[in-house]
Enzyme design. Structure first.
Site, PDB file in Angstrom:
ATOM      1  N   SER A 144      89.146  99.772  64.191  1.00  0.00           N
ATOM      2  CA  SER A 144      88.436  98.498  64.311  1.00  0.00           C
ATOM      3  C   SER A 144      87.224  98.532  63.385  1.00  0.00           C
ATOM      4  CB  SER A 144      87.970  98.344  65.765  1.00  0.00           C
ATOM      5  OG  SER A 144      86.988  97.347  65.882  1.00  0.00           O
ATOM      6  N   TYR A 157      84.089 102.270  73.634  1.00  0.00           N
ATOM      7  CA  TYR A 157      85.079 101.646  72.753  1.00  0.00           C
ATOM      8  C   TYR A 157      84.755 101.922  71.285  1.00  0.00           C
ATOM      9  CZ  TYR A 157      87.995  98.291  70.345  1.00  0.00           C
ATOM     10  OH  TYR A 157      88.911  97.734  69.489  1.00  0.00           O
TER      11      TYR A 157
END
Ligand SMILES: NC(=O)c1ccc[n+]([C@@H]2O[C@H](COP(=O)([O-])OP(=O)(O)OC[C@H]3O[C@@H](n4cnc5c(N)ncnc54)[C@H](OP(=O)(O)O)[C@@H]3O)[C@@H](O)[C@H]2O)c1
Length: 285
Positions: A144, A157
């Site tokens: 990401s 995360y």
């Protein structure tokens, strides 16, 4: 049981019942070969299988929780039973949680480590040696833009995606001379169930930033993977975000991310024990 030479190459998508994984399965299906779809939701897998068939691929569905014991061996057994081998592995199963690390349940946060890091690593290291021995195929690992910075209020995360990017790029360097590609896919916000699962639909990070379509991300991912790319960041806004993250000092970047991701219900950072909206944001402690 089929002999090794009878086996056909398959694209194996982990996390194929929805979102980016399902979109990559659709795009991969255009090559016309077998696409193995795995996730927990049977309904989602059946819908993905119909899309793969429509796109010209041959779908196989395998419902499994990749957090279960011995997942790579189970996937391998499923493939062998159907006369297939893992030619391309797509690791798209993953989740995040928005909230203060000190307030979110520890087990839920450790689940991010188990899924986004441990399961992805285990599957990659299980199938990669076979790919290198065959001198073909490869892995697409979902990272990401979050991998380019620490992420207050989504700490686990962001850290997990940092791991995925570092790991994937390093092993790409190791195996690429054999003709095998390990591609790290690092999108910015994409319109999927991800933000609802993360409890982040109201975070400014999600509401303010432009979101890409999963199909667009999948097209970029597949094209980049097939041309041997090590890192793919789809979309101009995501590339700008990475550029800014690399440029800005942590003293500016981290408060900015905290602001974009904090909600009024998070514990106030001043340590008062009150909610942020009832404490510092309201102008009193
Ligand atoms: N959406 C974004 O903005 C964005 C941006 C950058 C990176 N990413 C990354 O892209 C990947 C895919 O996210 P997405 O946006 O497509 O999210 P999504 O729509 O929530 O899809 C997640 C997929 O993972 C599967 N999954 C979750 N837990 C699993 C488990 N224990 N075992 C097997 N499958 C499991 C889900 O299927 P079941 O629930 O049926 O098991 C689903 O197919 C994630 O790694 C995410 O971190 C997303």
């Amino acid at each position: 049981m089929n002999s090794q030479t009878d086996l056909r190459p398959a694209v194996v998508v982990i996390g194929a019942s929805g979102g980016i994984g399902r979109a990559i399965a659709r795009v991969a299906a255009r090559d016309g070969g077998p696409v193995v779809l795995t996730a927990r939701s049977i309904e989602g897998l059946n819908a993905a299988a119909a899309e793969v068939r429509d796109a010209g691929g041959e779908p196989f569905t395998f419902a499994l929780d990749v957090l279960a014991h011995d997942t790579p061996a189970h996937v391998s057994e499923f493939l062998a039973t159907h006369g297939l081998y893992c030619d391309v592995l797509v690791n798209s199963a993953g989740y995040g949680l928005r909230g203060a690390a000190i307030a979110l349940p520890i087990d839920d946060q450790l689940g991010i480590v188990d899924l986004n890091i441990r399961a992805l690593t285990e599957l990659t290291l299980y199938f990669l040696p076979q790919m290198v021995a065959r001198k073909r195929g490869g892995v697409i690992n979902l990272s990401s833009v979050a991998s380019f910075t620490p992420g207050p209020y989504m700490a686990l995360y962001y850290a997990s995606k940092g791991f995925v990017r570092s790991f994937s790029q390093a092993i790409h360097q190791e195996v690429s001379p054999s003709g095998v590609t390990v591609t790290c896919l690092a999108p910015g916000p994409v319109s999927t169930e991800f933000y609802a699962t993360a409890g982040a639909t109201h975070a400014s990070m999600f509401t303010l930033l432009p979101k890409l379509d999963a199909q667009y991300v999948a097209e970029h991912a597949w094209r980049g993977f097939r041309s041997g790319r090590r890192l793919i960041i789809p979309g101009v806004s995501a590339r700008l975000a990475v550029f800014a993250a690399r440029l800005l000092p942590a003293t500016i970047l981290l408060p900015l991310i905290a602001r974009l991701q904090r909600s009024g219900n998070d514990p106030c950072p001043c340590g008062s024990g009150k909610k942020y909206k009832k404490c510092c944001r309201a102008g009193h402690k």
